[in-house]
Motif scaffolding. Structure first.
Motif, PDB file in Angstrom:
ATOM      1  N   ARG A   6       2.061  10.427   5.013  1.00  0.00           N
ATOM      2  CA  ARG A   6       1.739   9.033   5.319  1.00  0.00           C
ATOM      3  C   ARG A   6       0.298   8.899   5.795  1.00  0.00           C
ATOM      4  O   ARG A   6      -0.406   7.945   5.436  1.00  0.00           O
ATOM      5  CB  ARG A   6       2.705   8.500   6.384  1.00  0.00           C
ATOM      6  CG  ARG A   6       2.542   7.008   6.664  1.00  0.00           C
ATOM      7  CD  ARG A   6       3.584   6.512   7.643  1.00  0.00           C
ATOM      8  NE  ARG A   6       3.381   7.048   8.987  1.00  0.00           N
ATOM      9  CZ  ARG A   6       4.137   6.712  10.034  1.00  0.00           C
ATOM     10  NH1 ARG A   6       5.151   5.874   9.877  1.00  0.00           N
ATOM     11  NH2 ARG A   6       3.889   7.236  11.223  1.00  0.00           N
ATOM     12  N   ARG A  34      -2.693   6.701   4.045  1.00  0.00           N
ATOM     13  CA  ARG A  34      -3.477   5.721   4.794  1.00  0.00           C
ATOM     14  C   ARG A  34      -4.974   6.012   4.684  1.00  0.00           C
ATOM     15  O   ARG A  34      -5.804   5.109   4.819  1.00  0.00           O
ATOM     16  CB  ARG A  34      -3.052   5.725   6.262  1.00  0.00           C
ATOM     17  CG  ARG A  34      -1.707   5.053   6.500  1.00  0.00           C
ATOM     18  CD  ARG A  34      -1.244   5.225   7.935  1.00  0.00           C
ATOM     19  NE  ARG A  34      -0.020   4.474   8.200  1.00  0.00           N
ATOM     20  CZ  ARG A  34       0.672   4.546   9.341  1.00  0.00           C
ATOM     21  NH1 ARG A  34       0.244   5.331  10.322  1.00  0.00           N
ATOM     22  NH2 ARG A  34       1.770   3.829   9.500  1.00  0.00           N
ATOM     23  N   TRP A  86       3.536   2.066   5.873  1.00  0.00           N
ATOM     24  CA  TRP A  86       2.831   3.298   5.522  1.00  0.00           C
ATOM     25  C   TRP A  86       1.391   3.023   5.082  1.00  0.00           C
ATOM     26  O   TRP A  86       0.556   3.926   5.059  1.00  0.00           O
ATOM     27  CB  TRP A  86       3.570   4.011   4.391  1.00  0.00           C
ATOM     28  CG  TRP A  86       3.644   3.228   3.104  1.00  0.00           C
ATOM     29  CD1 TRP A  86       4.640   2.366   2.743  1.00  0.00           C
ATOM     30  CD2 TRP A  86       2.700   3.235   2.035  1.00  0.00           C
ATOM     31  NE1 TRP A  86       4.386   1.818   1.511  1.00  0.00           N
ATOM     32  CE2 TRP A  86       3.193   2.342   1.050  1.00  0.00           C
ATOM     33  CE3 TRP A  86       1.492   3.888   1.794  1.00  0.00           C
ATOM     34  CZ2 TRP A  86       2.508   2.097  -0.142  1.00  0.00           C
ATOM     35  CZ3 TRP A  86       0.811   3.653   0.608  1.00  0.00           C
ATOM     36  CH2 TRP A  86       1.326   2.765  -0.348  1.00  0.00           C
ATOM     37  N   LYS A 104      -1.052   1.201   6.491  1.00  0.00           N
ATOM     38  CA  LYS A 104      -2.108   1.245   7.495  1.00  0.00           C
ATOM     39  C   LYS A 104      -1.513   1.520   8.864  1.00  0.00           C
ATOM     40  O   LYS A 104      -0.355   1.182   9.139  1.00  0.00           O
ATOM     41  CB  LYS A 104      -2.891  -0.062   7.525  1.00  0.00           C
ATOM     42  CG  LYS A 104      -2.058  -1.290   7.907  1.00  0.00           C
ATOM     43  CD  LYS A 104      -2.937  -2.551   7.949  1.00  0.00           C
ATOM     44  CE  LYS A 104      -2.100  -3.769   8.360  1.00  0.00           C
ATOM     45  NZ  LYS A 104      -2.920  -4.986   8.445  1.00  0.00           N
ATOM     46  N   GLU A 105      -2.317   2.137   9.713  1.00  0.00           N
ATOM     47  CA  GLU A 105      -1.876   2.456  11.067  1.00  0.00           C
ATOM     48  C   GLU A 105      -1.890   1.190  11.909  1.00  0.00           C
ATOM     49  O   GLU A 105      -2.849   0.418  11.850  1.00  0.00           O
ATOM     50  CB  GLU A 105      -2.800   3.501  11.698  1.00  0.00           C
ATOM     51  CG  GLU A 105      -2.360   3.917  13.094  1.00  0.00           C
ATOM     52  CD  GLU A 105      -3.274   4.987  13.671  1.00  0.00           C
ATOM     53  OE1 GLU A 105      -2.976   5.497  14.756  1.00  0.00           O
ATOM     54  OE2 GLU A 105      -4.305   5.294  13.027  1.00  0.00           O
TER      55      GLU A 105
END
Length: 717
Positions: A260, A264, A346, A348-349
């Protein structure tokens, strides 16, 4: 190496999946049946006195007179038995004998106890000669059914206890525990993965993969056990389920979190999986190597139960590692980003991620975090000094409401506590034993402190071996019984033996005395060997001679804290006399192995961040930000998996479940999350000496620039 492995798996996913399926099916159909033993004497070497006594008994008295089961009678109102009650007991014994229950060789009523509160019917059975045979436990089932039918309509009540009845109840309790543990483990994994990834696909992926490889694991264990004649303990299957699902899910989590992260960073799905295997492969393999070494060190144990447990757990971890690096990447490479369906998280943080905040706080004040987390470990470790072992295996391995446990307590109302499993003293001479000497010898044994009754001697056919049944005043697996056998009984039996003869003491109490001696030896051998080998793994992974020392020190602090937490809860708060005797060894291996597991994951990321040019404090903050979620999720799943053992309802599994789960919690949430990164930040670049883990890696800086650039659409397809 891991880059090449990742490329091969991602480019040939169907081949990898096909090889796995063929291997699983092949092992399933070629492996023998895995059988477990409940006979504690199976696990001791032959030079111990209890085993010498057992062999002497087999040689001279193959038809043992020790009852395999005891039917205990008492009045429902607790009053002394009447003459009519005694007559009814005899009638029940005659009724059961007339039924000629298979494997039952004799049923005989005995006189009531001196206080008249209970009466006993002794049941003799055939000797079991193979682990696969289950005639005695089946006979107890038949006896219990027949007893219900034979009981008169009166104030009498009865139940069956004794060694075989306890074994049956342990097996039944174990089956119930297995079902509860399996169900709880599955539910826990699914729920936690749903919370973390918000995807049912990822939630069920580990379950499907681990369930499939479990057939191969069980088959391989059966093959190894048969090839090397290893005696598998009945608790091994429970530990295997948890280790396989817990550790297997952890390795899958390590991979999926990194996958993941790479997505990203802008990589396409296939490249992201190759990068994930390449970057996390070494850490996972090193972590698995530490676990395998710790479990493998069990093969140095004196006790057969641990020598068999070691290879079993090694096989489980090795297969889980192999699946995590090949089978799972192959499946995920076929699914692509659909593995996260329907969630879009998943991509972007999240802003203001909690682990980024925690990491930043630790990076600013690593000294405070090291002091607080280390202080917690030391405080609990001090409590561990009060540890006291207990060998009460019969009641601890089954529910307190089981028939054998209930009626073993009823038995104490009128008989010495050792009646269920008396000890034996065997006197052996090169010539014919003198009758007068035997009388005097028996009289000497009756005056041993802690001895309740001593039977008349039974002579072998050649009159060179005599057997004395010695009933102790204490339960056979109690501390008092072990002290009696270890001290005055063995000393008196040896010293009072007539000239020209030798004596040995046997029975379950004697076996546990020898167990304790063997365990003390194992502590001196298994612990240091496992520690040294794990340090070598750490040194090879980190290319450092400094970091392995403080990492292992933190793990030992974690072990002491875990034992202290168990002592605090069970001995001080719950009032137990002690903890199961083998708990420290099992706990040490799990906490040291799995504690190192999480430490390796964290310190590998610390080294990676340092090599990308970050100063020690920033590297610690970034390591927690990126690896913290993985460690917390993996720790929660593994700790929860072991905690499910507490649902089993017997004290042995409750103690094991609590101790190992709290140990994993400490390893993940205290050591790996706070103590290790804060100490590493304080030591700085010297932590990686003499390697260059703290120096910027030009290739890593180039990779960072590449990842920071937008990825063309053509590369994502």
């Amino acid at each position: 190496m891991f880059s090449r492995l990742g490329r091969f798996v991602v480019h040939q996913p169907w081949l990898v999946i096909g090889v796995w399926l063929v291997a699983i099916v092949g092992v399933m159909f070629s492996a023998p049946t895995l059988t477990a033993s409940t006979d504690q004497s199976d696990f001791l070497p032959s030079h111990y006195e209890s085993i010498q006594a057992a062999r002497l008994q087999q040689q001279a008295f193959p038809g043992s007179t020790t009852p395999a089961a005891l039917i205990v009678f008492e009045r429902a109102d607790g009053a002394p038995l009447t003459t009519a009650d005694t007559t009814a007991v005899q009638a029940v014994a005659d009724n059961l004998a007339a039924r000629k229950i298979k494997e039952v060789t004799a049923i005989a009523a005995t006189p009531p106890s001196e206080n008249g509160l209970i009466d006993i019917v002794a049941v003799q059975m055939t000797k079991v000669t193979t682990p696969e045979a289950k005639p005695q436990t089946e006979a107890v089932k038949d006896l219990r059914s027949a007893l219900k039918e034979a009981m008169p309509q009166s104030d009498l009540k009865a139940g069956i206890t004794g060694q075989v009845a306890q074994t049956l109840d342990q097996q039944e309790s174990g089956k119930t525990a297995m079902k509860l543990i399996f169900l709880a483990t599955i539910v826990l994994i699914v729920v936690l993965l749903l919370v973390v990834f918000r995807s049912p696909v990822i939630a069920v992926l580990p379950i499907i993969v681990i369930f499939a490889i479990s057939f191969a694991v069980n088959g391989l264990i059966a093959m190894v056990s048969k090839a090397f004649d290893l005696k598998v303990d009945s608790s091994t299957e429970t530990l295997l389920i948890i280790v396989l699902f817990g550790v297997g899910t952890d390795y899958i989590l390590f991979l999926m979190f990194r996958y993941r992260e790479r997505l990203r960073a802008g990589e396409d799905p296939k490249t992201a999986m190759i990068s994930s295997v390449a970057r996390v492969g070494e850490a996972i393999t090193s972590a698995a190597a530490a676990v395998i070494i710790a479990f493998g060190a069990l093969m140095l144990s004196t006790l057969g139960m641990f020598r068999a447990l070691g290879p079993a757990l090694v096989i489980a971890v090795a297969v889980a590692l192999l699946a995590g690096l090949t089978l799972v990447p192959a499946i995920v490479s076929l699914l692509g980003t659909r593995v996260f369906w329907p969630s879009k998280n998943w991509m972007k943080e999240p802003e203001g991620a909690r682990f980024a905040v925690v990491g930043a706080a630790l990076g600013r004040r690593p000294g405070l975090h090291a002091l607080v987390s280390g202080g917690v470990l030391v405080a609990l470790g001090v409590v561990a000094l009060g540890f006291h072992p207990t060998f009460d295996m019969s009641s601890s391995a089954t529910s307190g409401s089981s028939e054998s446990t209930v009626y073993s307590k009823v038995l104490l109302k009128g008989m010495p506590a050792g009646t269920t499993q008396p000890s034996q003293v065997y006197l052996r001479s090169d010539g014919v034993l003198d009758a007068d000497q035997l009388i005097g010898y028996r009289e000497t044994l009756t005056h041993v402190p802690g001895v309740g009754q001593v039977s008349q001697p039974k002579l072998s056919e050649n009159k060179q071996i005599a057997e004395f049944q010695v009933t102790l005043n204490s339960a056979p697996d109690s501390d008092a019984a072990l002290d009696t056998v270890r001290g005055p009984l063995r000393e008196t039996a040896h010293s009072a033996a007539p000239p020209g003869s030798t004596a040995v003491v046997g029975g379950i109490s004697s076996i546990f005395v020898d167990f304790q001696h063997a365990m003390n030896r194992d502590y001196k051998v298994v612990f240091p060997v496992a520690a040294v080998l794990i340090m070598l793994v750490l040194a090879l992974l980190l290319r450092s001679v400094v970091a392995p020392w403080y990492l292992m020190a933190s793990v030992f602090l974690g072990f002491a804290a875990t034992l202290g937490a168990a002592v605090l809860v069970f001995q001080h708060l719950d009032g137990e006399s002690g903890l199961i005797f083998n708990l420290p060894l099992i706990m040490y291996l799990f906490v040291v192995a799995l504690g190192t597991d999480y430490n390796i994951l964290m310190v590998a990321r610390l080294r990676e961040e340092a090599r990308e040019g970050n100063d020690p404090h920033t590297a610690a903050a970034l390591a927690i930000r990126h690896t913290g979620p993985t460690i917390v999720a993996a720790g929660a799943i593994l700790a929860g998996s072991f905690a499910s053992m507490m649902l089993a309802g017997n004290s042995m599994l409750i103690q094991l479940g609590y101790a190992i789960s709290i140990g994993i919690f400490i390893a993940a949430f205290v050591m790996a999350m706070f103590f290790t990164p804060s100490v590493t930040a304080l030591i700085g670049k010297a932590a990686w000496w003499p390697g260059h883990g703290g120096d910027a890696d030009p290739q890593a800086e180039f990779d960072n620039r590449q990842w920071a650039e937008p990825v063309p659409d053509s590369a994502k397809r």
